[in-house]
Design an enzyme around this catalytic site. Structure first.
Site, PDB file in Angstrom:
ATOM      1  N   TYR A 154     -12.223  11.199   3.377  1.00  0.00           N
ATOM      2  CA  TYR A 154     -12.897  10.165   2.587  1.00  0.00           C
ATOM      3  C   TYR A 154     -13.086   8.847   3.342  1.00  0.00           C
ATOM      4  CZ  TYR A 154     -13.134  13.517  -1.066  1.00  0.00           C
ATOM      5  OH  TYR A 154     -13.459  14.649  -1.772  1.00  0.00           O
TER       6      TYR A 154
ATOM      7  N   HIS B  10       0.802  -1.228   0.000  1.00  0.00           N
ATOM      8  CA  HIS B  10       0.000   0.000   0.000  1.00  0.00           C
ATOM      9  C   HIS B  10       0.838   1.283   0.000  1.00  0.00           C
ATOM     10  CE1 HIS B  10      -3.969  -1.975   1.601  1.00  0.00           C
ATOM     11  NE2 HIS B  10      -3.362  -2.702   0.667  1.00  0.00           N
TER      12      HIS B  10
END
Length: 411
Positions: A294, A188
Site C-alpha cells: 500500500y 505510531h
C-alpha cells in the site's frame, strides 16, 4: 467541555439550510445526491497533488435524513482507546494507562479491570485496540494490542487472557505476538485488532514514525508498518499470502502502511477495510487485499509536517496500491466500524470512522468499493473520537480521548 450532553445531532444542519426542532428534520431542500452534490470538505488541501481517479478524495456531502441523537452516556473514562460489544450487550473498553472497563448501555461503569501486562503509555503508546473471541460466551477470552517495553525500546505487541468471572481481572495474560524490531520511540504503534471470518486475528502495526524506521514499512523482514494475520496462538495463520521476495515474515498480510488505527470487516463481503494516518495530508482508507503493497513511504498524498516533500513526491507507482479514498487536509482516522443494524436503514453497510484532529465521526457511503458520499457526525461536540463500534442493540457507541462514551441512535 459542553454541559449539555444529551444533544440531538442532525448533521444536515451544517451541510444545508435546514430547520431543526427537537431532533426532527424539517427539510426545505431536495435530498442531496451524494454523487453530484457539494463537497464535504471546505478547507483548502495541504498539497496540489491530483487524485488518481474521480471520487478518491473530497467527495460530495451526504446527510442522514432519519432523526438521530448523540448522547454522552458516560464522561469519566480515562483516555479510552478501544471499544467492543460483549454478547450480553455491555461494552468492554480499554484505557490507555493499562486497564479495561465495562460499561452498560446506560453508561454505568465497572471498576477498572486489572492484571494485564504492563504498558508503556508514553506518547501514543498504551493499552490500545481489543476484540473478544467469537466463542467468548463459553471461553471469556479477550485479545488486545499494547505498547510493550522490551530490550532496545518498545514495540507493538498482542496479548490474550480470560476475563475473570468476577470481572475484576484478566486471568493468565499471555503475550502471543511482538512486531519487531524494537525501537526507542513512543509514536505510531498502529494497534487495532479483529477476527476475520476464518477465526484468525488481523492486527495493524505502525512504522514507528521516525525517518530511521519509516523505510521498514516496505521491508518484508520487519513487522512494522504492516497488517498481519495470526492465529489465536500468535503463529502465522494458514493461507497467508506469499510475498515474492524471499525471507518474508509468514505472518504478513499487507505491507506499506504508516500508522493504521482503523480495521473493520465489511458485513456482506467479509473483506478487511483499513484506515491509516497520513502525514500532512494523505490520510487513507484502503480495501485490503492479501499480499499487496500500500505504498508508504514510496507513494503518498501527503507532505512532511514542515511542508517538505516525502521521498520523490510521487503518488502513483506500478505495483503499489492506491487508497480507495484519502483526506487532505487530514481528519486523523482512528477506530472504525461498518453499520449492519436495523435502527437507521439508510446507514446499512455504511462505514463510520472515529476522527481525532477533525473532531467528528465520518460516515462514508460506499458503493462498488468506491466512496460516493461523506457525512460528518457529532462535529459540534468538539471531541477527539478514538473508536466506534456497533452494539448488540444495533446502536453505535463511540469513545473520545476526553473520556466520553457516546450512544448514537434514533431518539
Amino acid at each position: 467541555m459542553k454541559n449539555k450532553l444529551n444533544l440531538i445531532i442532525i448533521a444536515s444542519c451544517m451541510l444545508m439550510a435546514t430547520a431543526c426542532s427537537k431532533g426532527e428534520i424539517v427539510d426545505t431542500d431536495p435530498e442531496i445526491d451524494p454523487i453530484s452534490g457539494p463537497g464535504v470538505e471546505t478547507n483548502p488541501p495541504n498539497t496540489t497533488y491530483a487524485p488518481a481517479f474521480a471520487g478518491q478524495t473530497r467527495i460530495s456531502a451526504a446527510r442522514t435524513n432519519t432523526a438521530f441523537q448523540g448522547i454522552a452516556i458516560a464522561t469519566t473514562l480515562a483516555a479510552p482507546w478501544g471499544i467492543t460489544a460483549l454478547p450480553d450487550g455491555r461494552l468492554l473498553i480499554t484505557q490507555k494507562a493499562g486497564t479495561m472497563r465495562i460499561a452498560t448501555t446506560s453508561g454505568t461503569l465497572s471498576n477498572p479491570i486489572t492484571g494485564l501486562p504492563a504498558v508503556n503509555a508514553n506518547g501514543q503508546g498504551g493499552l490500545l485496540g481489543l476484540c473478544i473471541d467469537p466463542q467468548f460466551s463459553s471461553n471469556r477470552m479477550v485479545y488486545w494490542v499494547f505498547s510493550e517495553n522490551v530490550a532496545g525500546g518498545t514495540q507493538t505487541s498482542v496479548a490474550k487472557g480470560r476475563l475473570a468471572q468476577n470481572e475484576l481481572t484478566i486471568e493468565n495474560p499471555t503475550v502471543i505476538y511482538r512486531a519487531g524490531p524494537a525501537y526507542n520511540g513512543t509514536l505510531h504503534y498502529g494497534g487495532r485488532i479483529l477476527f476475520d471470518r476464518t477465526g484468525n486475528l488481523i492486527v495493524s502495526t505502525g512504522e514507528r514514525s521516525d525517518l530511521a524506521t519509516r523505510p521498514l514499512a516496505q521491508s518484508i523482514t520487519a513487522g512494522l508498518g504492516k497488517v498481519i494475520r495470526i492465529n489465536t496462538s500468535g503463529q502465522p495463520a494458514t493461507g497467508n499470502p506469499t510475498f515474492t521476495t524471499s525471507g518474508a515474515l509468514p505472518e504478513l498480510y499487507s505491507i506499506g502502511h504508516r500508522n493504521p488505527q482503523g480495521l473493520a470487516l465489511h458485513p456482506v463481503t467479509g473483506e478487511i477495510w483499513q484506515s491509516e494516518h497520513g502525514p500532512r495530508g494523505g490520510d487513507e482508507l484502503n480495501r485490503l487485499q492479501g499480499g499487496r503493497n500500500y505504498g508508504w513511504p514510496t507513494i503518498t498524498y501527503g507532505i512532511e509536517y514542515g511542508g517538505a516533500a516525502i521521498g520523490s513526491a510521487i503518488q502513483q507507482q506500478n505495483g503499489l496500491e492506491q487508497p480507495t479514498y484519502y483526506w487532505d487536509p487530514v481528519i486523523s482516522p482512528s477506530g472504525m466500524t461498518f453499520y449492519s443494524g436495523n435502527r437507521i436503514s439508510e446507514w446499512q453497510n455504511n462505514l463510520f470512522i472515529a476522527s481525532l484532529s477533525a473532531t467528528h465521526i465520518a460516515r462514508l457511503i460506499i458503493v462498488n468499493n468506491r466512496v460516493i458520499g461523506e457525512e460528518r457526525l457529532l462535529a459540534s461536540e468538539g471531541q477527539r473520537f478514538r473508536d466506534i463500534t456497533q452494539g448488540t442493540d444495533n446502536a453505535l457507541y463511540a469513545v473520545t480521548d476526553a473520556g466520553r462514551l457516546y450512544r448514537i441512535d434514533r431518539p
